[in-house]
Design a protein around this motif. Structure first.
Motif, PDB file in Angstrom:
ATOM      1  N   VAL A  77      -6.689  11.273   7.256  1.00  0.00           N
ATOM      2  CA  VAL A  77      -5.489  10.606   6.755  1.00  0.00           C
ATOM      3  C   VAL A  77      -4.718  10.114   7.976  1.00  0.00           C
ATOM      4  CG1 VAL A  77      -3.316  10.849   5.516  1.00  0.00           C
ATOM      5  CG2 VAL A  77      -5.353  12.025   4.681  1.00  0.00           C
ATOM      6  N   ARG A  78      -4.398   8.844   7.981  1.00  0.00           N
ATOM      7  CA  ARG A  78      -3.692   8.258   9.123  1.00  0.00           C
ATOM      8  C   ARG A  78      -2.289   7.868   8.701  1.00  0.00           C
ATOM      9  NH1 ARG A  78      -2.581   3.476  11.930  1.00  0.00           N
ATOM     10  NH2 ARG A  78      -2.715   3.739  14.208  1.00  0.00           N
ATOM     11  N   ILE A  79      -1.301   8.279   9.524  1.00  0.00           N
ATOM     12  CA  ILE A  79       0.099   7.923   9.296  1.00  0.00           C
ATOM     13  C   ILE A  79       0.502   6.935  10.380  1.00  0.00           C
ATOM     14  CG2 ILE A  79       2.450   8.775   9.030  1.00  0.00           C
ATOM     15  CD1 ILE A  79       1.307  11.528   8.471  1.00  0.00           C
ATOM     16  N   ALA A  80       0.863   5.725   9.987  1.00  0.00           N
ATOM     17  CA  ALA A  80       1.256   4.686  10.936  1.00  0.00           C
ATOM     18  C   ALA A  80       2.765   4.464  10.830  1.00  0.00           C
ATOM     19  CB  ALA A  80       0.507   3.390  10.644  1.00  0.00           C
ATOM     20  N   PHE A  81       3.493   4.892  11.846  1.00  0.00           N
ATOM     21  CA  PHE A  81       4.941   4.688  11.885  1.00  0.00           C
ATOM     22  C   PHE A  81       5.248   3.327  12.496  1.00  0.00           C
ATOM     23  CE2 PHE A  81       4.486   9.346  12.056  1.00  0.00           C
ATOM     24  CZ  PHE A  81       5.300   9.695  10.986  1.00  0.00           C
ATOM     25  N   ALA A  82       6.471   2.872  12.294  1.00  0.00           N
ATOM     26  CA  ALA A  82       6.877   1.577  12.826  1.00  0.00           C
ATOM     27  C   ALA A  82       6.835   1.581  14.350  1.00  0.00           C
ATOM     28  CB  ALA A  82       8.286   1.228  12.336  1.00  0.00           C
TER      29      ALA A  82
ATOM     30  N   ALA B 130       8.528  -0.160  16.332  1.00  0.00           N
ATOM     31  CA  ALA B 130       9.863  -0.322  16.906  1.00  0.00           C
ATOM     32  C   ALA B 130      10.778   0.858  16.610  1.00  0.00           C
ATOM     33  CB  ALA B 130      10.501  -1.605  16.365  1.00  0.00           C
ATOM     34  N   CYS B 131      10.250   1.984  16.186  1.00  0.00           N
ATOM     35  CA  CYS B 131      11.077   3.157  15.877  1.00  0.00           C
ATOM     36  C   CYS B 131      11.855   3.579  17.123  1.00  0.00           C
ATOM     37  CB  CYS B 131      10.207   4.309  15.392  1.00  0.00           C
ATOM     38  SG  CYS B 131      11.134   5.830  15.069  1.00  0.00           S
ATOM     39  N   PRO B 132      13.187   3.598  17.081  1.00  0.00           N
ATOM     40  CA  PRO B 132      13.965   3.897  18.296  1.00  0.00           C
ATOM     41  C   PRO B 132      13.830   5.339  18.770  1.00  0.00           C
ATOM     42  CG  PRO B 132      15.409   3.705  16.395  1.00  0.00           C
ATOM     43  CD  PRO B 132      14.065   3.280  15.932  1.00  0.00           C
ATOM     44  N   GLU B 133      13.445   6.251  17.885  1.00  0.00           N
ATOM     45  CA  GLU B 133      13.334   7.658  18.277  1.00  0.00           C
ATOM     46  C   GLU B 133      11.878   8.104  18.340  1.00  0.00           C
ATOM     47  OE1 GLU B 133      15.924   9.013  19.265  1.00  0.00           O
ATOM     48  OE2 GLU B 133      17.512   7.804  18.360  1.00  0.00           O
TER      49      GLU B 133
ATOM     50  N   GLY C 293       0.817  -1.212   0.000  1.00  0.00           N
ATOM     51  CA  GLY C 293       0.000   0.000   0.000  1.00  0.00           C
ATOM     52  C   GLY C 293       0.847   1.258   0.000  1.00  0.00           C
ATOM     53  N   ARG C 294       0.287   2.352   0.482  1.00  0.00           N
ATOM     54  CA  ARG C 294       0.936   3.656   0.445  1.00  0.00           C
ATOM     55  C   ARG C 294       1.927   3.757   1.597  1.00  0.00           C
ATOM     56  NH1 ARG C 294       0.757   6.485  -3.967  1.00  0.00           N
ATOM     57  NH2 ARG C 294       0.186   8.491  -3.078  1.00  0.00           N
ATOM     58  N   ILE C 295       3.142   3.288   1.349  1.00  0.00           N
ATOM     59  CA  ILE C 295       4.213   3.324   2.347  1.00  0.00           C
ATOM     60  C   ILE C 295       5.302   4.261   1.841  1.00  0.00           C
ATOM     61  CG2 ILE C 295       5.985   2.006   3.563  1.00  0.00           C
ATOM     62  CD1 ILE C 295       4.192  -0.423   3.415  1.00  0.00           C
ATOM     63  N   THR C 296       5.741   5.138   2.704  1.00  0.00           N
ATOM     64  CA  THR C 296       6.852   6.028   2.368  1.00  0.00           C
ATOM     65  C   THR C 296       8.062   5.674   3.212  1.00  0.00           C
ATOM     66  OG1 THR C 296       7.592   8.335   2.263  1.00  0.00           O
ATOM     67  CG2 THR C 296       6.049   7.773   4.017  1.00  0.00           C
ATOM     68  N   SER C 297       9.229   5.811   2.640  1.00  0.00           N
ATOM     69  CA  SER C 297      10.464   5.586   3.402  1.00  0.00           C
ATOM     70  C   SER C 297      10.980   6.864   4.038  1.00  0.00           C
ATOM     71  CB  SER C 297      11.547   5.002   2.485  1.00  0.00           C
ATOM     72  OG  SER C 297      11.830   5.909   1.429  1.00  0.00           O
ATOM     73  N   ASP C 298      10.260   7.966   3.853  1.00  0.00           N
ATOM     74  CA  ASP C 298      10.671   9.276   4.380  1.00  0.00           C
ATOM     75  C   ASP C 298       9.566   9.870   5.242  1.00  0.00           C
ATOM     76  OD1 ASP C 298      13.322   9.912   2.839  1.00  0.00           O
ATOM     77  OD2 ASP C 298      11.944   9.184   1.315  1.00  0.00           O
ATOM     78  N   GLY C 299       9.102   9.095   6.216  1.00  0.00           N
ATOM     79  CA  GLY C 299       8.021   9.592   7.072  1.00  0.00           C
ATOM     80  C   GLY C 299       8.396  10.835   7.849  1.00  0.00           C
ATOM     81  N   GLY C 300       9.708  11.008   8.132  1.00  0.00           N
ATOM     82  CA  GLY C 300      10.146  12.185   8.871  1.00  0.00           C
ATOM     83  C   GLY C 300      10.049  13.472   8.094  1.00  0.00           C
TER      84      GLY C 300
ATOM     85  N   LEU D 185      14.412  11.227   9.757  1.00  0.00           N
ATOM     86  CA  LEU D 185      13.699  11.441   8.488  1.00  0.00           C
ATOM     87  C   LEU D 185      13.454  10.142   7.741  1.00  0.00           C
ATOM     88  CD1 LEU D 185      15.423  14.683   7.144  1.00  0.00           C
ATOM     89  CD2 LEU D 185      13.547  14.437   8.773  1.00  0.00           C
ATOM     90  N   LYS D 186      14.446   9.259   7.699  1.00  0.00           N
ATOM     91  CA  LYS D 186      14.307   7.998   6.970  1.00  0.00           C
ATOM     92  C   LYS D 186      13.559   6.982   7.824  1.00  0.00           C
ATOM     93  CE  LYS D 186      16.502   9.357   3.308  1.00  0.00           C
ATOM     94  NZ  LYS D 186      15.840   9.473   1.991  1.00  0.00           N
ATOM     95  N   ILE D 187      12.297   7.265   8.081  1.00  0.00           N
ATOM     96  CA  ILE D 187      11.445   6.416   8.907  1.00  0.00           C
ATOM     97  C   ILE D 187      10.269   5.964   8.050  1.00  0.00           C
ATOM     98  CG2 ILE D 187       9.968   6.317  10.933  1.00  0.00           C
ATOM     99  CD1 ILE D 187      11.704   8.426  12.215  1.00  0.00           C
ATOM    100  N   ALA D 188      10.081   4.670   7.947  1.00  0.00           N
ATOM    101  CA  ALA D 188       8.981   4.145   7.149  1.00  0.00           C
ATOM    102  C   ALA D 188       7.639   4.475   7.798  1.00  0.00           C
ATOM    103  CB  ALA D 188       9.126   2.636   6.978  1.00  0.00           C
ATOM    104  N   ALA D 189       6.666   4.761   6.963  1.00  0.00           N
ATOM    105  CA  ALA D 189       5.326   5.074   7.471  1.00  0.00           C
ATOM    106  C   ALA D 189       4.286   4.575   6.477  1.00  0.00           C
ATOM    107  CB  ALA D 189       5.174   6.575   7.693  1.00  0.00           C
ATOM    108  N   HIS D 190       3.236   3.974   6.988  1.00  0.00           N
ATOM    109  CA  HIS D 190       2.108   3.529   6.168  1.00  0.00           C
ATOM    110  C   HIS D 190       1.031   4.599   6.232  1.00  0.00           C
ATOM    111  CE1 HIS D 190      -1.518   1.244   5.027  1.00  0.00           C
ATOM    112  NE2 HIS D 190      -0.682   0.498   4.321  1.00  0.00           N
ATOM    113  N   ILE D 191       0.638   5.123   5.093  1.00  0.00           N
ATOM    114  CA  ILE D 191      -0.291   6.254   5.031  1.00  0.00           C
ATOM    115  C   ILE D 191      -1.608   5.783   4.416  1.00  0.00           C
ATOM    116  CG2 ILE D 191      -0.674   8.556   4.083  1.00  0.00           C
ATOM    117  CD1 ILE D 191       2.327   8.960   4.123  1.00  0.00           C
ATOM    118  N   THR D 192      -2.695   6.023   5.130  1.00  0.00           N
ATOM    119  CA  THR D 192      -4.019   5.603   4.681  1.00  0.00           C
ATOM    120  C   THR D 192      -4.932   6.813   4.620  1.00  0.00           C
ATOM    121  OG1 THR D 192      -3.690   3.484   5.813  1.00  0.00           O
ATOM    122  CG2 THR D 192      -5.928   4.030   5.107  1.00  0.00           C
ATOM    123  N   GLU D 193      -5.563   7.008   3.476  1.00  0.00           N
ATOM    124  CA  GLU D 193      -6.520   8.102   3.306  1.00  0.00           C
ATOM    125  C   GLU D 193      -7.929   7.526   3.265  1.00  0.00           C
ATOM    126  OE1 GLU D 193      -7.919  11.481   0.042  1.00  0.00           O
ATOM    127  OE2 GLU D 193      -5.989  10.474  -0.203  1.00  0.00           O
TER     128      GLU D 193
END
Length: 447
Positions: free
Chosen positions: A421-426, A428-431, A26-33, A408-416
């Motif tokens: 619009v919902r942004i779902a980050f990982a 296990a994101c350490p930050e 689906g709509r996943i970005t590698s630049d969620g930040g 910045l290089k944080i994967a996020a699943h974006i659903t409209e």
């Protein structure tokens, strides 16, 4: 849009379980930040400020991408590590970048592509580019909540090897390359850029440096009429025209001064004492300081000169600085005041190496200056995000490359959906906690 024609594939089994994969997430970005950068840009309003200075002759009825949208997309892409305009051909439908530019990920039109970016890089005339350069000075001054009592500005240039036969490119024998030598001006104490000026690949003359400083500081004075200004630079900025102009305009200065036989003779007694003292103490290195008055042939009067004298097993090394500062001893002038300019070289590396501002590959000099301005705007976005990190945190003083990898290089699943619009980050994101805190800090204050 996602390519649904790529067939599923697999990886070697782990723990007797088969691994299968497909590009159907689906709509996943590698630049969620990029959303943090977008919040910083909204707070500063850099894209809108620069866009107002560029004339747009297009018919509004047929405009798909406003000038502000084009500039904003370029700034965000550069900050995320995509320094070429070609990259926008692949980012234009990225859900994260669309949201960062104020467009819905699925139902809104895609962002601008490379031809549009290149067209607007070359669209500005000389007057517009000059106004944009002044706007960067305005942005620097606006970054302070109130006029500071004093600021120290570091001026330096850096080599920018050309990628072809661009305007203003010259062969420089020192670097053995055809290049530009753009001038960078920073407020080193806060890491804030004030001006980045494209110029030919030769050492700047005194008349040129004086003209640049006169225009920049006149603009700054319009915001801060009472702020005490100090200019700091290395030896090839200690030109008679620059020194005389600073003295005539109540600007403090401290510049490196190339040594010569006269200067060496003036501090010879102190140098002998250092040389003898090192030999008597039988130590590898001994450093002392001295002060004298000196007048070069091209100067109209004597000026204060401080010397750093260092004796070692390799011999004697003497460095000089010239200044109109009346206070402080020679050691303080050299070690504390002058040597602090070394931080400016680190800031140039951030601008040049970590934001790729040496990608000045347009044929037109004006277009390359626009590129430098866009890279400077990206610098401001990265700096604003870093300044929002609490001081005790390990990333509070991190370089931009580290911030990019960690925030910045944080994967996020974006659903409209129909209502949000919902942004779902990982998970296990350490930050995660830091990311949330920065995002909340950029929210506008309530009534």
């Amino acid at each position: 849009m996602p390519d649904d024609t790529i067939e599923p594939f697999g990886f070697p089994a782990i723990g007797r379980k088969k691994l299968t994969a497909a590009f159907d997430g689906g709509r996943i970005t590698s630049d969620g930040g990029v959303m943090l950068l977008a919040a910083a840009e909204r707070r500063m309003g850099i894209a809108e400020r620069l866009a107002r200075l560029i004339s747009d002759p297009r018919n509004p009825l047929f405009v798909r991408h406003s000038v502000a949208d084009i500039l904003r997309a370029c700034m965000l892409a550069i900050a995320c590590g995509y320094e070429d305009a070609d990259d926008l051909d692949h980012l234009r439908d990225d859900a994260g970048f669309k949201l960062a530019c104020g467009r819905l990920p699925d139902s809104a039109r895609d962002l601008c592509a490379q031809p549009t970016v290149s067209r607007w890089e070359n669209a500005s005339g000389l007057r517009e580019v000059v106004r944009m350069a002044y706007a960067m000075v305005d942005i620097y001054c606006a970054s302070y909540h109130r006029p500071p009592a004093a600021v120290t500005l570091d001026i330096d240039d850096t080599v920018d090897v050309v990628h072809g036969h661009q305007q203003l490119s010259l062969f420089n024998g020192h670097y053995d390359e055809r290049c530009f030598l753009p001038i960078h001006v920073y407020d080193t104490a806060t890491s804030r850029p004030m001006a980045i000026l494209l110029r030919p690949g030769r050492t700047p003359s005194g008349h040129e440096v004086r003209a640049h400083l006169r225009r920049l500081l006149r603009r700054m004075r319009s915001h801060w009429p009472t702020t005490r200004l100090t200019i700091r630079g290395d030896g090839h900025y200690a030109r008679p025209e620059v020194i005389a102009w600073c003295e005539a305009n109540a600007v403090d200065f401290i510049f490196g001064l190339p040594g010569n036989a006269v200067l060496s003779r003036l501090v010879s007694v102190a140098a002998d004492d250092v040389r003898v003292g090192r030999a008597e103490a039988a130590i590898p290195v001994l450093r002392r300081y001295a002060e004298t008055r000196y007048s070069a042939r091209s100067w109209t009067r004597e000026r204060r000169v401080a010397a750093r004298i260092e004796a070692s097993t390799q011999g004697l090394d003497i460095r000089f600085v010239v200044t109109n500062l009346a206070k402080g001893d020679a050691e303080w002038l050299y070690d504390t005041v002058y040597c602090a300019r070394g931080q400016a070289e680190n800031l140039i590396k951030l601008h040049k190496s970590q934001l790729a501002s040496d990608r000045t590959s347009c044929r037109s000099a004006l277009a390359n200056q626009v590129r430098l301005l866009l890279h400077t705007a990206a610098y401001w976005l990265m700096l604003t995000v870093r300044d929002a990190i609490p001081e005790p945190h390990a990333l509070a003083g991190a370089e931009f490359t580290t911030l990019r990898m960690r925030l910045l290089k944080i994967a996020a699943h974006i659903t409209e959906t129909a209502t949000r619009v919902r942004i779902a980050f990982a998970a296990a994101c350490p930050e995660a906690a830091l990311f949330r805190g920065i995002a909340l800090s950029f929210h506008p204050a309530g009534p």
